[in-house]
Design an enzyme around this catalytic site. Structure first.
Site: not given
Lengths: 432, 432, 432
Positions: A16-17, A84, A158, A192, A236, A259, A388
């Protein structure tokens, strides 16, 4: 298999941006940067996010930014593009805003719609709410002269309602009064969902929600869709992200939210078999990786100890100590080690099985041999695994994923060839 | 959010009392004792239990005892009162007895009904069985001149049928031919559920049933109800009871059955944030609490060791040892510690975010700094956590629970003020 | 309880045999060998497997072999016989072949049908697909002059669709247009389920699928059926097989697939209470068994240490050390130990409760006393457990299983009497 109606059979990454950032010279800066991603840093699905990642006051501008940046750069972007928009099962005003945002982004006069693969609808509820979103997409398609069903629809699961709704998909998709065949991704949204379920943890970290992930994966499997896990906040913590993805794959959930481009790289590569095989040792309640040292697989930790005493061996695992002869030791160790096959190993085994099947044999034994070096003592082990039809079919999943990637992401071929070698890539794309 | 139709948004405690005990001078002794509970010892929901807790032969007398004791003491009881009557999906005679018991308890001539908030129906099955119980309540209301829907209905989920029925609630509640809007609590009953599922464990202890608890919590969330876990038998095991409640809260199940006033105190306080914050350290596969010693957070156990050697540090966690400089050490430790915020911390962060939001900022960094003292070596760490609208909303759950308690349980205010201080209580009731 | 429509209330073992093996003098060799199994080596349900265990080219011959061997040996086989035929929700040709195979096996002219209890249908999908299989069985019954519903139907749950279908059973069984009352076993098939869900693990081992097993067990419970877990591939790993069965029983899944007579013995005995009781000690995060040494229950491992120092005791569990007096020590240890009752213990407690109930007492205390010998220090402990109607009912599950075995498997009586003693067996068959 349940019919799959979209180009991609697998989606590894959902990135997402923000669509519009306040206080920048160019509010679309983040979009433009994301649109330039290529190779392993570029996601399978890019999501210009006109909902949570963008401030409410910036979303009108955001929709226009999406249209502009996708018109400029969409043709060259190597993944799919699914913006979105806003939506809420309990808020008709939010739904109407989402509809308007889709109308803006998909407006042919803005030049982006040819590169828009679909839209992501958050906060859906009961299946009837999913149908409202589907209807909004149908209206957008009609208004803009697009083929019905040409815009895919992905949803964020959500809420408890949405989790319950997934069981209806097989009955609802294909009804003449909807176009739910456009459904593509089922994406968990644990932040959410946690709020909606009123769940809490002492530190504020998200609960693991294993049942939600199972239900989403099962819902996707039963309806020919693709399941994607929600965001992993601790950017991180690469090790934690990998562990989450491994747990997800054991549930059949192949994709995950990313992210950052760094997370995209991790999530694009994690579901593919490793470059080199390796041995694991189950010692006590943990599994540890053995080190490859000059062809022997070594362990020097304190969860296991091994002594050679004349003809016998003394093996201690956890608190349990035993005296064993060479054959018993081999047997015992065989029960403790497991092999993680490399891409090349998987392809080898599949080719071997295919050849056997062609000549009329239904099952073959695949042998793995190794030298274990435990506390400096070398032990040769060798195990057979029966292959198999069922083993073969199950092994196909990562290979089909690889083939799906190879077909749809030419921008990643070079990196894949560097990783696995040209020969392995060549064989992996033709096996099966 | 799904509409909530009852006074209480949260229920922490569900406390049962036998309605009639044989061989006592006063068979209602246990009821009278429970009716006198106040403050943290008094449950949110008190359940005079005319089913399992009372011998079958005493239940007629039990229903009369409930009416008498609630008529006497109900006006002053600080929680809600929901007697449990007999019921069984497979036994019409049991259902008729339950109906008669409700008629007795709710008879206006007995003077209790003004203080009866609803009834608890055990052993329900399919949704059509839930409707039979709803109909019995409607008849009781009509017969006694009460408003339709004024008596709440809570059910014990103790069969596979009932677990499956919960998925229908959103479709069934609100139909013109029922009054299922009266539904209030979904309470798991693991003892009978275990019997019904024919599950066994070697020691006879109950299985953990994580999926049942998830499904009950989800069913409650989707229908605007409240999920409550079943009894925790080992009354002396306070630590185990706390762990069960923490696991439940991570599933969104906020309430739990309490068998003694001591369990009521535990369960009334456990879902509220602690008085003081504390640091946890993930060492190996365990999380341990650090000790607050003169402002430093200390750990001396053997799961981690730290040495200072000139400019460098030697850190060992589990079997893994590393040499790090001061900055690397700080980074590493940051990954190992987590903070459990106090009520005051939560309120602080929410107020800070509210102020930022008012001035147009969508996200702020909340800083936490601490001195860690590991094996006697002091290390200063400081971490930022991003708070955005979603973090804020998620943090609201314990605060809304607190506010719900504060509003509906004035008898607990003094104890809450003693615990948190007046200032924190004041701010916690107004934030959000 | 939900009605059960079949002879067996419990099925411990589901044992498959290939129906025709290529390259053998007698292609039915494996069938003949299985038909000769008796006692604990003979399964509750024997499944001549004309699907995955048999090569596709041999399945026509396989169906004839089944008819022949069952005609010869079926009358004497001590378990039920349910052959598996081919079937697939997505492949009408496979369904037609399965229908033909059933026609062959059940043909009265072949003489087997009197000993055929039903058929196993793999790869079912939505409930409408289950109805197609039911219809195929109805046609077979009609064609061969058998009573409608006389052939049982068991299904393999090995797709997300089938998992979702189980929630419909209560609504669908009993409809006038189907004969789904013939349903008997719900059997998980984790190999194909894993493929269908597209799940992967690094080593290729199967994911644990706890939610699937829960849903199958619940589906069986709600519809009066029996839940059976899929194959456990690692035949040498007896300990792992036992752990899986223990986990299954905690989910209410009483049966499991068995691949060898050795696994059949394990799975036939595992759900029965042990011959002798034993004490467990929770030390740290593990449970260890104490050793019975001359009547004292001893532990010498390093997870716990105990010293006597004059009047006091020093107890260390994990990293936690405490100084306790004799009474505190007893209390503390009581919290750490648990008793696994033997068959004889369970029967004793049930008889004691029955006697008390007859004399009007609703709850009794069952006492267990033991001498613990920890690090050589002896401590006498004694614990009471309350038994009420619910405890009694829950304890009935293994006893009813035992009674079901005793009634329907006379071939196992001798082995059971050897195991438990005649007296215990006699009492266990009459209690309850």
């Amino acid at each position: 298999m349940t019919e799959r109606r979209h180009d991609r059979e697998f989606v590894r990454t959902f990135f997402t941006s923000p669509t519009a950032v306040e206080g920048e010279d160019d509010s679309a800066k983040m979009l433009r940067r994301a649109a330039d991603l290529r190779g392993l840093e570029a996601p399978d699905v890019w999501v210009p996010d006109n909902e949570d990642a963008t401030a409410p006051s910036m979303r009108e501008e955001g929709a226009e930014n999406v249209a502009e940046v996708v018109a400029d750069s969409g043709a060259d972007f190597p993944g799919e593009i699914h913006p979105r928009v806003v939506w809420h099962r309990d808020d008709p005003a939010a739904r109407y805003r989402g509809f308007q945002q889709m109308l803006t982004v998909a407006d042919p006069d803005r030049g982006a719609v040819d590169h828009i693969d679909g839209f992501v609808i958050p906060e859906v509820g009961d299946i009837d709410d999913w149908k409202k979103a589907d209807e909004a997409l149908t209206l957008v398609e009609t208004e803009h002269g697009l083929d019905r069903g040409s815009l895919a629809m992905s949803v964020i699961v959500e809420s408890g309602e949405a989790e319950l709704a997934m069981r209806h998909l097989r009955e609802e998709v294909g009804k003449p009064t909807n176009s739910l065949e456009r459904l593509f991704l089922l994406v968990d949204g644990e932040v959410d969902y946690t709020k909606d379920m009123r769940a809490t943890t002492p530190t504020g970290e998200l609960p693991p929600w294993p049942e939600l992930r199972h239900n989403t994966s099962r819902g996707a499997s039963a309806a020919g869709l693709i399941a994607v896990d929600g965001p992993y906040d601790d950017i991180r913590d690469v090790e934690g992200y990998r562990e989450r993805m491994e747990a997800n794959r054991a549930k059949g959930m192949t994709g995950i939210w990313s992210l950052t481009p760094g997370q995209v790289v991790e999530a694009n590569t994690a579901p593919l078999p490793p470059e080199t095989g390796r041995w694991l040792l189950s010692a006590g309640d943990r599994r540890v990786e053995l080190d490859d040292r000059d062809g022997a697989w070594a362990y020097d930790g304190d969860r296991l100890s091994l002594d050679e005493t004349g003809d016998d061996y003394r093996l201690r695992v956890g608190g349990d100590e035993r005296r064993l002869d060479a054959e018993q030791l081999r047997e015992e160790l065989l029960g403790l080690v497991e092999y993680v096959p490399s891409m090349s190993d998987v392809v080898d085994s599949m080719e071997e099985f295919e050849a056997a099947r062609e000549s009329g044999t239904g099952a073959i034994a695949i042998e793995r041999a190794a030298t274990l070096r435990l506390d400096g003592v070398d032990v040769e082990i060798s195990s057979d695994r029966m292959w198999d039809e069922a083993t073969y079919q199950a092994a196909m999943t990562p290979i089909r994923l690889f083939q799906d990637v190879y077909d749809h992401r030419p921008d990643q071929r070079e990196e894949l060839e560097e990783r696995y070698g040209e020969d392995v890539v060549e064989r992996a794309t033709t096996v099966g």
